[in-house]
Each structure stands twice: as structure tokens, then as C-alpha cells.
Scaffold this motif. Structure first.
Motif, mmCIF file in Angstrom:
data_model
loop_
_atom_site.group_PDB
_atom_site.id
_atom_site.type_symbol
_atom_site.label_atom_id
_atom_site.label_comp_id
_atom_site.label_asym_id
_atom_site.label_seq_id
_atom_site.Cartn_x
_atom_site.Cartn_y
_atom_site.Cartn_z
ATOM 1 N N ALA A 168 3.172 10.255 -13.832
ATOM 2 C CA ALA A 168 4.068 9.555 -14.738
ATOM 3 C C ALA A 168 4.182 8.090 -14.362
ATOM 4 O O ALA A 168 4.193 7.208 -15.219
ATOM 5 C CB ALA A 168 5.449 10.218 -14.722
ATOM 6 N N THR A 169 4.250 7.824 -13.051
ATOM 7 C CA THR A 169 4.355 6.440 -12.607
ATOM 8 C C THR A 169 3.127 5.645 -12.991
ATOM 9 O O THR A 169 3.223 4.514 -13.487
ATOM 10 C CB THR A 169 4.546 6.403 -11.072
ATOM 11 N N VAL A 204 4.179 7.570 -3.089
ATOM 12 C CA VAL A 204 3.184 6.496 -3.087
ATOM 13 C C VAL A 204 3.437 5.566 -4.265
ATOM 14 O O VAL A 204 3.616 6.021 -5.403
ATOM 15 C CB VAL A 204 1.748 7.070 -3.167
ATOM 16 N N VAL A 205 3.486 4.285 -3.980
ATOM 17 C CA VAL A 205 3.524 3.282 -5.041
ATOM 18 C C VAL A 205 2.086 2.968 -5.408
ATOM 19 O O VAL A 205 1.305 2.507 -4.556
ATOM 20 C CB VAL A 205 4.244 2.010 -4.579
ATOM 21 N N PRO A 206 1.674 3.240 -6.641
ATOM 22 C CA PRO A 206 0.262 3.064 -7.001
ATOM 23 C C PRO A 206 -0.195 1.621 -6.863
ATOM 24 O O PRO A 206 0.579 0.679 -7.023
ATOM 25 C CB PRO A 206 0.210 3.543 -8.455
ATOM 26 N N ASP A 207 -1.464 1.502 -6.569
ATOM 27 C CA ASP A 207 -2.043 0.170 -6.382
ATOM 28 C C ASP A 207 -2.005 -0.636 -7.673
ATOM 29 O O ASP A 207 -2.030 -1.870 -7.652
ATOM 30 C CB ASP A 207 -3.482 0.321 -5.879
ATOM 31 N N LYS A 226 6.369 5.726 2.192
ATOM 32 C CA LYS A 226 6.144 5.464 3.608
ATOM 33 C C LYS A 226 5.571 4.069 3.827
ATOM 34 O O LYS A 226 5.781 3.471 4.884
ATOM 35 C CB LYS A 226 5.210 6.512 4.200
ATOM 36 N N THR A 227 4.839 3.596 2.835
ATOM 37 C CA THR A 227 4.255 2.261 2.912
ATOM 38 C C THR A 227 4.296 1.634 1.527
ATOM 39 O O THR A 227 4.534 2.316 0.523
ATOM 40 C CB THR A 227 2.793 2.302 3.392
ATOM 41 N N LEU A 228 4.041 0.378 1.494
ATOM 42 C CA LEU A 228 3.893 -0.345 0.229
ATOM 43 C C LEU A 228 2.481 -0.895 0.168
ATOM 44 O O LEU A 228 1.962 -1.404 1.183
ATOM 45 C CB LEU A 228 4.900 -1.488 0.146
ATOM 46 N N PRO A 229 1.860 -0.822 -0.994
ATOM 47 C CA PRO A 229 0.475 -1.317 -1.084
ATOM 48 C C PRO A 229 0.417 -2.826 -0.919
ATOM 49 O O PRO A 229 1.339 -3.544 -1.300
ATOM 50 C CB PRO A 229 0.057 -0.877 -2.490
#
Length: 850
Positions: A168-169, A204-207, A226-229
Motif C-alpha cells: 500500500a505504501t 521499511v520506508v521504500p526507496d 529500523k533504518t531510513l533509506p
């Protein structure tokens, strides 16, 4: 709620899929052919676009309207059916395309199958069209499509297993490329049992977030990322990044400094281990919720200008904090570090201007370690805290000892605050204030010094240097310590003014304690004040003000040979102000008020050739002053009031006070008498309130040809009912203003007696409570203004134009009764009436013929 929203997003996506497939020429030619015609294709396109425009509004309204929810379900079913039809046709077409290039081939569709397909498609088109026609009934409005959205807030419960939040994101990001604000955060307080709901399952924040180049606000709070791209650092327009309660976030992108417009970064309650390097390059960053210090000295802090450490759990601060290599650090705050028992060596930070230390409960002593780190070979030999301007200590429960370095510590300090540090020893304060003030580089330029009380609770001890003014405030011990320190200093070479207040302990001023430059000394509320009055001790003061110092019993002006201005107020035990060395050539102004026990002032004779103003008021035991004469040829103002036992004014005022212009005498009851004909001839203003006998007959003030203002106060004239009595007023040719007040039993105003005042322009009558009549012809014709306030029935008679009163005042242009103006004539009208009374016509004469 979130499932419905995401479902709506998928519905919008499916509509776009169907629409995109209809635009494919292969599908149109292969499935429908010429028999269907272009009209059905166009109808389907229009129906899909109209439905998509209503979906966004329906998503919001479905929660309170079951009909809208059912409408969404029907639309979803229709779109899914259309999708299934296209899938079926395209699947068969793909397998048989190679066998025949013509769709008329028997192996493709028999005519009946083709006709059924067309009918089904027509039915779905009609179904979608009918749903679109229900928008008015359901109250649905067209909202711009997803592609044009500017703000998107995603919240609620997305914990359903059927909801693929990552998918969805990605879908949202691919379709909403013009977003300005994007939030995945759940609103409000999150209960413990719901912390896995909302978008917290977002890991996960998509690239592809890098494509939101217009994004200005991004809120990922309470997610499980956990991380940011690194691609997030391409968002050059991003201004706010909120990562609050991202409990699994351990690192930030190394390129974070590329977010050149970032103004607000919230990293509270994260698991960050350190800050990325070059964070100081974020020149627009205004709010940084916290700074996470790493284990290494190279932690990115070297370029920071402001550092706040709150809630540090260790007992000793790390060594890197005291490194003098932090050249740009200007502000440090250490707060609520409850276990720390020693301060870091901050004294060698070259640019530090502001230091705040608060809530260090275990700190007991501040010593040399605070000023210089002996173990740091990079530490220079400059004065400790070379640039510090503001120093604050607050809520230090166990702090007892403060050792100030012997060297020039705090040379630039401007403000020192010590609040709620109850255990700090008084002798420490004495040393601290003395050494700090002594080491100030600008202390020699101080012109104004104030030592006083602080009425704030909890109390504050402190020092404040503002330009050429130095203020020390605090509790009793602080004031005493500061005063002792100031008295022992010998380099306040420019000090001109000194203000000392609220010192209850013994305050004594030796003759040589003040610098030669000191001109003004103000002392207030010092209960144990003492001046040494030996002749060998002289003070160079020019101005002395003493207020509410009860221990002061006597003061000799002989020890103040340069004194120009003396003001003593409310010193209840002061008995005498003496002067044996005459004349006192410097004295210009003297005011002694509310000194109840004063019995002697200036002895028998006061000689002050330059004295211009003298006031003695509220001295109830004073019998006389300067009884043999007041030799003050330049005295212009003399005020003697509320001295109930005063028997007489100084003698020979007529000859000794030739310059006197203003005289106030209010002495009750009947003790003070004025010598007949002894008033100075140049007197212009006279305010008099004396015994009844002299008030009845004013013959004691003849030949006052220059007098312009006369105020007569009859507070003690209880037997006077008519005033002024016939023959009581002397000839006063220049009098323009007469003020009659406080005749409590006066009933009648004698107009005929006032007619002798030929220049009178203003008559003011106040607080004559029983006044109701006017006797005589009328008030003087020269009067321009009559003012009556709080004076019985007379005011009402004037306001009502009483037949016996009005003819006596009708000629006055301006009449005011109890702050209400009942008559006002312009100057032109007034002059016209006066000329008419005199028989002079104001009409123009006709021009004579040629």
C-alpha cells in the motif's frame, strides 16, 4: 478504519487499471471490434472517471453512513467484474493470437460467446453509470484525484492480515507524487495494547520516497522502521521530519545534511546510537529534540553551536565533553543529571557564552576541575570561561562549596543566577561575588551599582551587568556578601551611582570606603545604617537619598561638603539633621519627609547660598528650624506641611529669601503663625493652611503685588461659615487663580469681597461640603472659569441655573460642576457678549458711497 482507507486506495487503483487497459488498442480491437462501436468504450471511460472522483469523498463518509458504505461495496464489485472480464478476454486472446490474426476465426470465439461478452460489458457500464447518478442522493462530492493530492494522513488500525502495508505504501508513493505532507502516525495517545496497530507495522520506508520531491512534512512516528533509506536525503524541500517513538530506529542516513531546508527534527524515544556527521551543516535547523552522543570523540558535535544534555545516568561526564576543540559551541545546558557528582571541565571552551546547570542532585562541590582539564594536553592557558556571558545554577540540592579560580575567571560574565541552592555556604557566596566581580574585564567601567532584594520565589541570588550598570540581588546573606565585597574593592574607578537596599545587618560607611568618582548614594530599608561623623572623615557624595532606615538617629551635613541634593524619607528614629560649618555652599535641594522624631533641623541658622528647593513634611515633633533665619538668597521653593508642633517659620524671610517664588504652608492645628508683612515680595504662588484666627484675617500678607496663584485650605477652620469675610482680603493686583478648599462648615461664598480681585480669571472651590449660597452682587467680571467640586448644594444650584445663583455667574464663559461642564462659550462669543454689554455694536458699518 485504516483497512477501509487502504481498501479505498486499492479501489481507486483498480479503477485506474481498468481505465489503462481500455486505452490499449489491442484490447479494443481484439475484444470488441467494430460491432461494439466507440460509444460504449467512451461511456465506460466516462463512468470510470466519474466514479474515481467520488471514491475519496465516499471513503470519508462511509463510517457514519451505511448507504455510502454499501455504495462503495457495489462500486468495488462492479469494477472487479470489469477487471475479470478483461482478464478472461485477454487471457484467451494471448493463447490464440498466434493461431489466427483474425478474431473472426472459428477457433477464437463463436458469435454467441462474443455477444455474451458484449452484453456483460454493457451491463457493468450501465451499473457503474447508475452508481454515479446516486451521488446527489448520497451527498457525495467530487474530490480531485489521488495524483493531485497535497496532504495525506494515514492512521487507524491496519493490523489486518489481509492488509499489505508495504504494498500500500509503495502504491501511494507511486501515485501521489505531488504530496506536500505525508503522515503515517497514529493520532493521540497510544494504549499499550494498540502499539502494534496503526502503521507501526511499517518496517521499511521504500526507496521510491525520493520521488516525492515536493514533500515538506514527513511524520513516521510510532512506526517499526529500523533504518531510513539514503534516498530520503534527496528530498531537498523537506522541512519537518518526525521520528518520535520509532523504538527500533538505530541510525539516521549519513547524507542527512543534504536536507538543506530541514527546520524541525524530532528523534525522541528512538534507539539512535549516535548522530550522523556534518549535522551542523543543517543551517536552517531550528528545533532538534535531542542530540545523541556517540562513544567516539568524533561524534559530529564539533560543529554544533548548542548542546543540551538531559537525564544523563552516569556519575561522571565523558572526557570529550570538556575538549577545547569545540570551537563553535556557544551554549551548554546540563539538566537532571541526577547521578553526576562532578562537573565537566568546561572552562576552556573558547566560544561558550551561555551555561545552565540544573538538577544535579549529587553535586556537592565545584572546584578547579570546572575551570581547566589538567589531563587535556590541548588545553590552553587562557583565562577560564573567556567568553562566558550567562551562568545559571538551579535546583542543586546538595551543593555546598564553590571554589572560584584565583586567575581571572569569567572576564566577560554579564549575568549570574543562583536559584534554589539552599546548601551553598554564605562564605562561599562572599568569595564568589568578590572574585567574579574583581575579574570582570569591564568592572572598571561600571558607573551604576545596585545591591538589593529579590522578591521571586524561590529566591534568586545573582549578578547582572548591563552596559555600565551592575546589579547584585538575592537573599540577606548574598546582599551582605556583595556589600562587603564592594566596600573592599579599590578599582571601581568610574562608579558614580550606588543603590543599596534591604540589608538588615549592620551597614557602616567609613569615610574612605567610597571611590572618589561616586556621586550618588541611595540607601533603602537598611535597618542598621551608620555614617561615621568624625570631622576627619569626609564623603565626596553629590547626592544622598535615605529611605526607611530606622537605625539612623542623626546626620551631620558637615561630612558631606560637596552634597547638592539631600532626600530623607520615613526614617522614624531620625532626631536631628545638623550643620555647624556654615555656609554650606554646595547644597541645592533638601527634602525631609515623614521623620516622626525629628526635633532639630539645621540648628538655629541655615546658611546655604545655592539652595533652591527646601521641603520639610510630616515631621510631627519639629518645633522650629532655622529659627534665627534661613540665609538662602537663591531659594525659590519652600514647602512646610504636616508639622503639627511647628510654632513659626524662619525669621526675616522678606529680606533673607528675596528669590522665593513658591511657598506651601500647611501646619495644623493653630500653632504655626506667620509674621505680619514678612513674606517675600516676589512670591508668585502661595498655598496656605494655618490656624483659624489668621485665616479669618489675611492682613498678614500685604504688598504681594507679584502673587498670581493663591490656595486657601480651611481644614482647621471649623467655625467659619462665610468666606472670605468682609475686609479680609488684601490688595492682590496680579492674582489670576484662587483656590478655596476644605472649609467643612462653610455655607456662603461672599462675592463682594472677591470683587476686589480685579485680575481674577479662575476660581476653584473644592470639598466645601455644606456650601449652598452666594451673597453679594456677582463674582468678578474678569472670571473666565468657575470650577466647583464636592461642594454641597451650590453645585446643584449652578447646574440647575437657580434664580438666585445664576445671575451671579452667568457672565463666566466656562463653568464646571463635579467634572461636568455645564457651560462653555467660545472666545469669539464671549468677546461679542462683553462688547454688547459695554454698548459697542459688532455689526459692520456700511461702505460709504464714492
Amino acid at each position: 478504519m485504516a483497512a477501509a482507507l487502504v481498501g479505498g486506495a486499492f479501489l481507486s487503483g483498480f479503477i485506474n487499471v481498468v481505465f489503462d487497459r481500455l486505452l490499449t488498442t489491442d484490447a479494443v480491437n481484439l475484444v470488441l471490434g467494430k460491432k461494439l462501436g466507440s460509444d460504449l468504450i467512451q461511456r465506460l471511460k466516462t463512468a470510470l472517471l466519474g466514479a474515481e472522483a467520488l471514491v475519496a469523498d465516499a471513503e470519508m463518509k462511509q463510517f457514519g453512513n451505511p448507504s455510502v458504505r454499501k455504495w462503495l461495496d457495489n462500486l468495488r464489485d462492479a469494477v472487479y467484474c470489469a477487471e475479470d472480464l478483461l482478464d478472461t478476454v485477454l487471457a484467451k486472446a494471448a493463447t490464440q493470437k498466434e493461431e489466427s490474426s483474425s478474431w473472426w476465426s472459428p477457433s477464437f470465439f463463436i458469435n454467441r460467446d462474443r455477444d455474451d461478452m458484449v452484453k456483460k460489458m454493457e451491463g457493468e457500464v450501465r451499473r457503474i453509470e447508475d452508481l454515479g447518478k446516486q451521488k446527489d442522493f448520497l451527498g457525495l462530492e467530487k474530490i480531485p484525484t489521488v495524483k493531485s493530492l497535497r496532504t495525506l494522513l494515514l492512521f487507524g488500525d491496519c493490523s489486518s492480515s489481509k492488509c499489505n502495508i508495504e504494498a500500500a505504501t509503495c502504491d501511494i508513493l507511486s501515485k501521489c507524487k505531488y504530496l506536500r505532507a505525508l503522515s503515517f502516525c497514529k493520532r493521540g495517545v497510544v494504549p499499550r495494547y494498540m502499539r502494534d496497530s496503526s502503521f507501526s507495522i511499517l518496517v521499511v520506508v521504500p526507496d521510491s520516497i525520493k520521488e516525492l520531491v515536493h514533500l515538506r512534512y514527513l511524520d513516521l512516528s510510532r512506526t517499526n522502521i529500523k533504518t531510513l533509506p539514503e534516498s530520503l536525503c534527496n528530498l531537498s524541500n523537506l522541512q519537518t521530519l518526525k521520528l518520535y517513538y520509532c523504538c527500533k530506529l538505530t541510525t539516521l542516513p549519513s547524507g542527512l545534511h543534504n536536507l538543506v531546508k530541514l527546520r524541525h527534527l524530532d528523534i525522541r524515544e528512538t534507539a539512535l546510537e549516535e548522530m550522523p556527521k556534518k549535522i551542523s551543516e543543517l543551517k536552517e535547523l531550528h528545533v532538534l529534540s535531542s542530540f545523541v552522543v556517540g562513544k567516539h570523540e568524533d561524534n559530529g558535535i564539533q560543529e554544533l553551536k548548542e548542546l543540551k544534555i538531559k537525564g544523563y545516568k552516569g556519575t561522571i561526564f565523558p572526557d570529550w565533553l570538556a575538549s577545547c576543540s569545540y570551537n563553535d559551541l556557544t551554549s551548554v545546558s546540563l539538566k537532571s543529571c541526577k547521578n553526576c557528582c562532578m562537573l565537566p571541565s568546561l572552562g576552556q571552551l573558547p566560544s561558550l557564552k551561555s551555561l545552565s546547570i540544573e538538577g544535579l542532585d549529587q553535586l556537592r562541590s565545584i572546584g578547579e576541575e570546572f575551570y581547566k582539564n589538567e589531563g587535556d594536553h590541548h588545553s590552553s592557558h587562557i583565562a577560564p570561561f573567556p567568553s562566558l556571558e550567562k551562568l545559571k545554577f538551579d535546583d542543586m540540592a546538595c551543593w555546598e562549596v564553590w571554589h572560584v579560580s584565583e586567575s581571572e575567571t569569567f572576564p566577560k560574565l554579564r549575568k549570574l543566577e543562583i536559584r534554589d541552592c539552599l546548601m551553598l555556604k554564605e562564605e562561599m557566596l562572599n568569595q564568589v561575588f568578590f572574585r567574579i566581580v574583581s575579574s570582570l574585564s569591564d568592572v572598571s567601567k561600571v558607573r551604576k551599582l545596585r545591591i538589593g532584594n529579590c522578591f521571586i520565589r524561590p529566591p534568586i541570588e545573582g549578578m547582572y551587568l548591563d552596559g555600565d550598570s551592575l546589579t547584585v540581588w538575592g537573599c540577606e546573606s548574598v546582599r551582605e556578601s556583595a556589600l562587603k565585597a564592594m566596600m573592599s574593592m579599590n578599582h571601581l574607578n568610574c562608579l558614580q551611582e550606588m543603590d543599596i537596599s534591604w540589608c538588615s545587618s549592620h551597614v557602616s560607611f567609613p569615610g574612605n570606603c567610597f571611590p572618589k568618582s561616586l556621586q550618588k548614594l541611595e540607601i533603602r530599608m537598611c535597618r542598621k545604617l551608620e555614617f561615621q561623623e568624625q570631622q576627619q572623615h569626609k564623603y565626596d557624595l553629590v547626592e544622598l537619598l535615605i529611605h526607611s532606615c530606622d537605625s539612623l538617629t542623626s546626620l551631620s551635613l558637615d561630612v558631606f561638603p560637596n552634597l547638592k541634593n539631600l532626600k530623607i524619607h520615613n526614617c522614624r528614629n531620625l532626631e536631628s539633621v545638623s550643620m555647624s560649618e556654615v555656609p554650606h555652599v554646595a547644597l541645592q535641594r533638601v527634602s525631609i519627609t515623614n521623620c516622626d522624631k525629628l526635633v532639630s533641623f539645621a540648628g538655629e541658622r541655615l546658611a546655604a547660598p545655592n539652595l533652591t528647593h527646601l521641603e520639610v513634611s510630616g515631621c510631627s515633633k519639629l518645633v522650629s528650624f532655622a529659627g534665627e533665619g534661613l540665609a538662602a538668597p537663591n531659594l525659590t521653593h519652600l514647602r512646610v506641611t504636616h508639622c503639627s508642633k511647628l510654632e513659626a517659620l524662619p525669621r526675616d524671610m522678606k529680606s533673607l529669601l528675596p528669590s522665593l517664588h513658591s511657598l506651601h504652608i500647611y501646619c495644623y492645628p493653630n500653632s504655626c503663625r506667620l509674621a505680619e508683612g514678612d513674606l517675600p515680595p516676589n512670591l508668585k504662588k502661595l498655598h496656605v493652611g494655618i490656624g483659624e484666627q489668621q485665616m479669618r484675617d489675611l492682613s498678614w500678607m500685604p504688598n504681594l503685588d507679584a502673587l498670581t496663584h493663591l490656595t486657601i485650605r480651611g481644614r482647621e477652620c471649623k467655625n467659619i461659615k462665610s468666606y472670605p469675610e468682609v475686609g479680609s482680603l488684601p490688595h492682590l493686583p496680579s492674582l489670576t487663580t484662587l483656590h478655596i478648599e476644605h472649609f467643612d462648615n462653610m455655607e456662603t461664598l461672599e462675592c463682594n469681597e472677591l470683587l476686589r480681585l480685579t485680575s481674577l480669571q479662575q476660581l476653584i472651590i473644592q470639598k466645601c461640603w455644606k456650601l449652598e449660597n452666594m451673597e453679594g452682587e456677582k463674582l468678578p467680571p474678569s472670571l473666565l472659569r468657575l470650577k466647583i467640586e464636592y461642594s454641597g448644594l451650590l453645585g446643584e444650584h449652578c447646574e440647575n441655573k437657580h434664580q438666585l445663583i445664576w445671575p451671579k455667574i452667568s457672565h463666566i464663559p466656562t463653568i464646571q460642576v463635579d467634572f461636568k461642564q455645564i457651560r462653555f462659550l467660545s472666545r469669539v462669543t464671549y468677546r461679542a457678549r462683553r462688547f454688547k454689554v459695554k454698548g459697542i455694536s459688532m455689526r459692520r458699518k456700511p461702505l460709504s458711497s464714492a
